[in-house]
Design an enzyme around this catalytic site. Structure first.
Site, PDB file in Angstrom:
ATOM      1  N   HIS A 143      17.510 -24.069 -21.547  1.00 47.71           N
ATOM      2  CA  HIS A 143      17.245 -23.456 -20.072  1.00 47.71           C
ATOM      3  C   HIS A 143      17.919 -22.136 -20.181  1.00 47.71           C
ATOM      4  CE1 HIS A 143      16.149 -22.468 -15.949  1.00 47.71           C
ATOM      5  NE2 HIS A 143      17.401 -22.251 -15.689  1.00 47.71           N
ATOM      6  N   GLU A 144      18.909 -22.315 -20.328  1.00 46.94           N
ATOM      7  CA  GLU A 144      19.928 -20.715 -20.066  1.00 46.94           C
ATOM      8  C   GLU A 144      19.357 -19.745 -21.261  1.00 46.94           C
ATOM      9  OE1 GLU A 144      21.731 -20.411 -17.650  1.00 46.94           O
ATOM     10  OE2 GLU A 144      22.224 -22.527 -17.171  1.00 46.94           O
ATOM     11  N   THR A 145      18.868 -20.254 -22.365  1.00 49.33           N
ATOM     12  CA  THR A 145      18.494 -19.257 -23.386  1.00 49.33           C
ATOM     13  C   THR A 145      16.967 -19.285 -24.026  1.00 49.33           C
ATOM     14  OG1 THR A 145      19.067 -21.171 -25.147  1.00 49.33           O
ATOM     15  CG2 THR A 145      20.690 -19.552 -24.335  1.00 49.33           C
ATOM     16  N   LEU A 328      26.238 -18.476 -14.290  1.00 51.42           N
ATOM     17  CA  LEU A 328      25.227 -17.639 -14.357  1.00 51.42           C
ATOM     18  C   LEU A 328      25.609 -16.619 -12.864  1.00 51.42           C
ATOM     19  CD1 LEU A 328      22.191 -19.157 -15.435  1.00 51.42           C
ATOM     20  CD2 LEU A 328      23.736 -17.649 -16.859  1.00 51.42           C
TER      21      LEU A 328
END
EC number: 3.2.1.14
Length: 328
Positions: A143-145, A328
């Site tokens: 999800h972060e990338t 984040l």
């Protein structure tokens, strides 16, 4: 003469105390010690200490490096037997597309090599627990990338690990800190699988993995093993009052009465709360939360394991301030 004996006795006590404290600090391991391993021949107890007696190695007492839990035939020991190279490639199917910033950076071998520094990861519990942890780790970091979109080829959840550095025009992420002072000209924006950010995360992470990330933050985006290590460090390290992601997903975390009152129950949803709860949890349906769950369900399917209960954090209250803040 009596005064001389008293001085010697006090000196002996102080020396003994220093030896015991040094030994204790040196022996911290497992999830309580940021995933550190014990010396060869020792087990890491469920409380995070190294030893070789039943209190450390016995059934129910040992969390990693347990008897009979040594490396298996795969390239990553127990971890390699739970996720193969082909599974890794299937999960992160489009990571090497030309449109992906991280093309040819994230590899199976780099992941396996990094995980050797965190022996409890993907090796704790039965095979289903191990696979569920791997699925959860890659879901959150995907999800972060992610480089996916709703109509992307093979669906949006086949595009994890597309990006390497935070997109846009990120700042330096450098609040004043005497403990983790920023190096001149360095920026601590999001990098790597977990998009680690801020000097107060780069500093302790670098210390734990043996790399000076305050002076060399871009190692997270240029060395794939270090990059995976930063994500695994975040995953394995408790952030009081938060538990570690590792302890949650393998079922070691027991929620307190305050946790239960906040609807924080064991499951994938609490991990989202740990990572970015201040922005995503307790706010009703959130597309970011659903995106994380979408990755998780897909990876569980590939690995052949059920995802378990409590997947979202829609009704959970955020943990609040922690030792490390959200990435984040």
């Amino acid at each position: 003469m009596r005064r001389h004996k008293e001085v010697n006795f006090v000196a002996y006590l102080l020396f003994s105390l220093l030896v015991l404290v040094s030994a204790a600090l040196a022996q911290n391991c497992g999830s309580q010690g940021g995933g550190k391993a014990c010396a060869s021949g020792q087990c890491c107890s469920k409380f995070g200490w190294c030893g070789n007696t039943n209190d450390y190695c016995g059934s129910g007492n040992c969390q990693s490096q347990c008897p009979g839990g040594g490396p298996g035939p795969g390239p990553g020991g127990d971890l390699g037997s739970a996720i193969s190279n082909s599974m890794f490639d299937q999960m992160l199917k489009h990571r090497n597309e030309n449109s992906c910033q991280g093309k040819n950076f994230y590899s199976y071998n780099a992941f396996i090599n990094a995980a050797r520094s965190f022996p409890g990861f993907g090796t704790s519990g039965d095979i289903n627990a191990r696979k569920r942890e791997i699925a959860a780790f890659f879901a959150q970091t995907s999800h972060e990338t992610t480089g996916g979109w709703a109509s992307a080829p093979d669906g949006p959840y086949a595009w994890g690990y597309c990006f390497l550095r935070e997109r846009g025009n990120p700042g330096d992420y450098c609040p004043p800190s005497s403990q983790w002072p920023c190096a001149p000209g360095r920026k601590y924006f999001g990098r790597g699988p977990i998009q680690i950010s801020h000097n107060y995360n780069y500093g302790p992470c670098g210390r734990a993995i043996g790399v000076d990330l305050l002076n060399n933050p871009d190692l997270v985006a240029t060395d794939p093993v270090i990059s995976f290590k930063t994500a695994l460090w975040f995953w394995m390290t408790p952030q009081s009052p938060k538990p570690s992601c590792h302890d949650v997903i393998i079922g070691r975390w027991n929620p307190s009465s305050a946790d239960r009152a906040a609807n924080r129950l064991p499951g994938f949803g609490v991990i989202t709360n740990i990572i970015n709860g201040g922005l995503e949890c307790g706010r009703g349906t959130d597309n970011r939360v659903q995106d994380r769950i979408g990755f998780y369900r897909r990876y569980c399917s590939i690995l052949g394991v059920t995802p378990g209960d409590n997947l979202d954090c829609v009704n959970q209250r955020w943990f609040g301030n922690a030792l490390l803040v959200d990435t984040l």
